[in-house]
Write a protein that holds these residues in place. Sequence first.
Motif, PDB file in Angstrom:
ATOM      1  N   PHE A 101       0.857  -1.183   0.000  1.00 11.45           N
ATOM      2  CA  PHE A 101       0.000   0.000   0.000  1.00 11.45           C
ATOM      3  C   PHE A 101       0.892   1.232   0.000  1.00 11.45           C
ATOM      4  O   PHE A 101       1.827   1.331   0.805  1.00 11.45           O
ATOM      5  CB  PHE A 101      -0.897  -0.015   1.239  1.00 11.45           C
ATOM      6  CG  PHE A 101      -1.704   1.237   1.453  1.00 11.45           C
ATOM      7  CD1 PHE A 101      -2.572   1.710   0.473  1.00 11.45           C
ATOM      8  CD2 PHE A 101      -1.615   1.940   2.657  1.00 11.45           C
ATOM      9  CE1 PHE A 101      -3.326   2.862   0.675  1.00 11.45           C
ATOM     10  CE2 PHE A 101      -2.374   3.082   2.870  1.00 11.45           C
ATOM     11  CZ  PHE A 101      -3.230   3.551   1.879  1.00 11.45           C
ATOM     12  N   TYR A 139       0.854   5.439   0.129  1.00 10.54           N
ATOM     13  CA  TYR A 139       0.000   6.567   0.503  1.00 10.54           C
ATOM     14  C   TYR A 139       0.879   7.773   0.769  1.00 10.54           C
ATOM     15  O   TYR A 139       2.030   7.637   1.188  1.00 10.54           O
ATOM     16  CB  TYR A 139      -0.799   6.184   1.750  1.00 10.54           C
ATOM     17  CG  TYR A 139      -1.818   7.192   2.234  1.00 10.54           C
ATOM     18  CD1 TYR A 139      -2.706   7.814   1.366  1.00 10.54           C
ATOM     19  CD2 TYR A 139      -1.908   7.500   3.601  1.00 10.54           C
ATOM     20  CE1 TYR A 139      -3.651   8.713   1.819  1.00 10.54           C
ATOM     21  CE2 TYR A 139      -2.855   8.394   4.066  1.00 10.54           C
ATOM     22  CZ  TYR A 139      -3.721   9.009   3.176  1.00 10.54           C
ATOM     23  OH  TYR A 139      -4.657   9.905   3.626  1.00 10.54           O
ATOM     24  N   GLU A 196      -0.490   9.817   6.423  1.00  9.34           N
ATOM     25  CA  GLU A 196      -0.140   8.884   7.489  1.00  9.34           C
ATOM     26  C   GLU A 196      -1.095   7.701   7.441  1.00  9.34           C
ATOM     27  O   GLU A 196      -2.311   7.856   7.555  1.00  9.34           O
ATOM     28  CB  GLU A 196      -0.184   9.584   8.846  1.00  9.34           C
ATOM     29  CG  GLU A 196       0.855  10.693   8.962  1.00  9.34           C
ATOM     30  CD  GLU A 196       1.010  11.191  10.389  1.00  9.34           C
ATOM     31  OE1 GLU A 196       0.427  10.578  11.295  1.00  9.34           O
ATOM     32  OE2 GLU A 196       1.716  12.192  10.586  1.00  9.34           O
ATOM     33  N   ALA A 197      -0.554   6.515   7.302  1.00  4.79           N
ATOM     34  CA  ALA A 197      -1.356   5.320   7.038  1.00  4.79           C
ATOM     35  C   ALA A 197      -2.213   4.903   8.222  1.00  4.79           C
ATOM     36  O   ALA A 197      -3.135   4.102   8.059  1.00  4.79           O
ATOM     37  CB  ALA A 197      -0.446   4.163   6.623  1.00  4.79           C
ATOM     38  N   HIS A 198      -1.944   5.447   9.402  1.00 10.00           N
ATOM     39  CA  HIS A 198      -2.793   5.094  10.545  1.00 10.00           C
ATOM     40  C   HIS A 198      -4.176   5.728  10.431  1.00 10.00           C
ATOM     41  O   HIS A 198      -5.129   5.287  11.083  1.00 10.00           O
ATOM     42  CB  HIS A 198      -2.143   5.541  11.858  1.00 10.00           C
ATOM     43  CG  HIS A 198      -2.163   7.035  12.054  1.00 10.00           C
ATOM     44  ND1 HIS A 198      -3.244   7.697  12.591  1.00 10.00           N
ATOM     45  CD2 HIS A 198      -1.250   7.992  11.750  1.00 10.00           C
ATOM     46  CE1 HIS A 198      -2.992   9.003  12.627  1.00 10.00           C
ATOM     47  NE2 HIS A 198      -1.783   9.203  12.117  1.00 10.00           N
ATOM     48  N   MET A 214      -6.211   2.429   8.415  1.00  6.24           N
ATOM     49  CA  MET A 214      -5.793   1.714   7.210  1.00  6.24           C
ATOM     50  C   MET A 214      -4.594   0.810   7.465  1.00  6.24           C
ATOM     51  O   MET A 214      -4.557  -0.331   6.984  1.00  6.24           O
ATOM     52  CB  MET A 214      -5.487   2.718   6.086  1.00  6.24           C
ATOM     53  CG  MET A 214      -6.706   3.463   5.576  1.00  6.24           C
ATOM     54  SD  MET A 214      -6.361   4.532   4.146  1.00  6.24           S
ATOM     55  CE  MET A 214      -5.312   5.799   4.890  1.00  6.24           C
ATOM     56  N   ARG A 215      -3.593   1.306   8.184  1.00  2.72           N
ATOM     57  CA  ARG A 215      -2.386   0.505   8.413  1.00  2.72           C
ATOM     58  C   ARG A 215      -2.724  -0.826   9.088  1.00  2.72           C
ATOM     59  O   ARG A 215      -2.259  -1.894   8.664  1.00  2.72           O
ATOM     60  CB  ARG A 215      -1.382   1.280   9.264  1.00  2.72           C
ATOM     61  CG  ARG A 215      -0.117   0.489   9.583  1.00  2.72           C
ATOM     62  CD  ARG A 215       0.837   1.270  10.472  1.00  2.72           C
ATOM     63  NE  ARG A 215       1.457   2.367   9.749  1.00  2.72           N
ATOM     64  CZ  ARG A 215       2.545   2.253   8.996  1.00  2.72           C
ATOM     65  NH1 ARG A 215       3.121   1.062   8.855  1.00  2.72           N
ATOM     66  NH2 ARG A 215       3.054   3.297   8.390  1.00  2.72           N
ATOM     67  N   THR A 220      -2.091  -4.355   7.046  1.00  2.93           N
ATOM     68  CA  THR A 220      -1.036  -5.251   7.528  1.00  2.93           C
ATOM     69  C   THR A 220      -1.611  -6.560   8.052  1.00  2.93           C
ATOM     70  O   THR A 220      -0.955  -7.600   7.995  1.00  2.93           O
ATOM     71  CB  THR A 220      -0.203  -4.579   8.632  1.00  2.93           C
ATOM     72  OG1 THR A 220      -1.071  -4.132   9.680  1.00  2.93           O
ATOM     73  CG2 THR A 220       0.576  -3.398   8.091  1.00  2.93           C
ATOM     74  N   ILE A 269       3.935  -1.196   3.733  1.00 11.54           N
ATOM     75  CA  ILE A 269       3.146   0.034   3.816  1.00 11.54           C
ATOM     76  C   ILE A 269       4.102   1.206   3.631  1.00 11.54           C
ATOM     77  O   ILE A 269       5.091   1.334   4.355  1.00 11.54           O
ATOM     78  CB  ILE A 269       2.438   0.180   5.182  1.00 11.54           C
ATOM     79  CG1 ILE A 269       1.576  -1.047   5.482  1.00 11.54           C
ATOM     80  CG2 ILE A 269       1.615   1.460   5.210  1.00 11.54           C
ATOM     81  CD1 ILE A 269       0.369  -1.209   4.619  1.00 11.54           C
ATOM     82  N   ASP A 319       4.115   5.298   3.702  1.00  8.23           N
ATOM     83  CA  ASP A 319       3.318   6.488   3.991  1.00  8.23           C
ATOM     84  C   ASP A 319       4.229   7.708   4.114  1.00  8.23           C
ATOM     85  O   ASP A 319       5.393   7.678   3.693  1.00  8.23           O
ATOM     86  CB  ASP A 319       2.425   6.299   5.213  1.00  8.23           C
ATOM     87  CG  ASP A 319       3.179   6.207   6.531  1.00  8.23           C
ATOM     88  OD1 ASP A 319       4.435   6.238   6.525  1.00  8.23           O
ATOM     89  OD2 ASP A 319       2.523   6.109   7.577  1.00  8.23           O
ATOM     90  N   SER A 325      -4.277  11.849  -2.242  1.00  9.36           N
ATOM     91  CA  SER A 325      -4.845  12.655  -1.154  1.00  9.36           C
ATOM     92  C   SER A 325      -4.897  14.150  -1.446  1.00  9.36           C
ATOM     93  O   SER A 325      -5.420  14.914  -0.628  1.00  9.36           O
ATOM     94  CB  SER A 325      -4.038  12.438   0.136  1.00  9.36           C
ATOM     95  OG  SER A 325      -2.678  12.811  -0.043  1.00  9.36           O
TER      96      SER A 325
END
Length: 672
Positions: A392, A394, A397-399, A403-404, A408, A415, A417, A462
């Motif tokens: 992934f 991005y 921030e993947a959190h 999403m993170r 995962t 990941i 980010d 984004s």
Amino acid sequence: MPTSSPARNVSLPECVYRWFRWAGAYAPILMLFCTILLIGGLSRSLLVAWQFDRVETTSVWPDIFLHGLRVDLIMAGMVVAPLVLLLPVLGHKYCWAVWKRLTFLWALVVVGTFLFMELSTPTFIAEYDVRPNRLFIEYLNYPREVLSMLWEGYLTTVVLGTLIVITLTWLFARLMRPWLKEAKPGHYRKALMVWPIVVLLVFISVRSATGHRPANPAMFALTSDALVNSLILNSTWSVAFAIYNLKHEAEASDNYGSMAMSRILDEVRNEPWLSNAEFESDRFPTLHHQNPARTRSNPLNLVIVLEESLGATFVESLGGTPVTPHLEALKDSGWWFENLYATGTRSVRGIEAVVSGFLPSPARSVVKLSLSQTDFFTIGELLKRKGYDTGFIYGGEAHFDNMRSFFTGNGFDTIVDQQDYTDPSFTGSWGVSDEDLFEKTHDELKQLHTSGKPFFRLVFSSSNHTPFEFPDGRIEPYDDEKNTVNNAVKYADHALGEFMESARNSDYWKDTLFLIVADHDARVWGDELVPIKNFQIPGLILGADIESRKIQTVTSQIDLAPTLLSLMGIASEHPLMGRDLAAFPDAPGRAMMQFNDYYAWMDNHFNVTVLRPDQPPLAGVYSKDRGQTQYLQQASSETLFNKALAHALLPLKLYSNRSYGLPAKSPGPNHD
């Protein structure tokens, strides 16, 4: 003759308090109750005046104020109930000082909160076309992103709103000061004598219904305009009820109706593209085998570009504003979807549909729910078992939006980010620019292709997000003001075009399948329960040997995953319920859309069935030309209603039973 002393000037707070002093220990309770009614009524009046063109055309005008008073009575009863219950314990002379301070502080907190919610409502409506609801709560989990967005895009509004809340709360505190000076505790026995009556009145106020269920927001959904329905409410009750519903998400769809699980599965499995499939798993009731429409000795790589908020309203050939020239230029290079519809209005709902092929529900997306953080189906997990390198990418921030954790735990190896970008050219509130995102993606795809291992990457943009920040000098602005949604979309399209040009000239192009699709539209609103026009999104499959084709049938985001697997040449076992458009191009399509508490089912002839919580369904016909649904007097057909209800009830049942996944892996990397 003696002279009379001059009359003492009576302050405004003392004048106001005289109207409540007779109530003794109940005085602050009565003051708080009346204040909630006053603020709620005044706020609703201003909101109705603002949206009068929407309100006056509905059946609730002018009764909206009577319905609204009923809602405010519910809220007022709820906030005074704790004080009423405590009065027998504290409302006497021995605890008089404690009672005065407690009621004063409670009233200040309640009024301040109520004011804050009402003053935040206009901005929320301007963005989401409805009063604050569950989305208001969800965003509070990500203070960094939200505060950055508010600072960049709404600073003046936030500062002004905060000052108004503080000022009005201070004025209310001034009005309450005479109560703090009240020396006489009143008649405690009389207070106890009327206490049962007061409790009964508060109970009636809160319940506001004589049926077996207390009043809830669904009872005030009296029109086909979701905004007008929300104006009947007050924002505090709307959010409070949303918080309550979060604890009952697994049963959220039950309010649409009931159907036996066997009947639900029959309805879903009888779709033309599933009718000949064999469903042999008891644990995973939708698990079946899919043979690809295209046989390949070496299945293709896969790159999904999920474009933030890129609705059809920004694509000229789909009836939108002409701000996506690069996407339009690409549409003849592959499979172009002319009737593709998103399943919801949030990014995580789009991820849920595109990556997991999961049906929408009135609960939060499975990306955020606890039981789906592991062992939940994604095409990442399926391809990982096939030996693919999965990941992934991005720019933020993947959190965010969980999403993170979801990725995962469900088959994504890597990941990328915001923290993984070195010296990005531009960074905004939501992360690095789309140009930085695609440059990173291009570099990674080249490395992956060189390694010789098949790969899958989900790339999520984004830049097209409030407050619409992007670098200067990249585009010819569509609007004079820079930071607008049209200009942000045009920049996102520019970045996408550059990436696709780089990809087309790269070695990995001939071995890779690309999907460009939106997660949802920028703003989903309108004077309808489900504004279907704003659910339409662009979609394009291209790359490798994909030919030019127009997909005109009604299509849902959940159809994309099985179609991609088929075009890649992947034979697999999976629980996907969507249609493989490569194998079933002429089967009648359908789309399902979740909008707040409403669920819309639309068939290939644009017949619409809208499921409403605790209310009969509505039937209508959607007109693409007008972008509106004409609701009918007669009820929905039994066939359409059963299809809609089955698909609305199934997802949360699968989620609750953890029945949407793949069987445990057998030894060997390529287990199906």
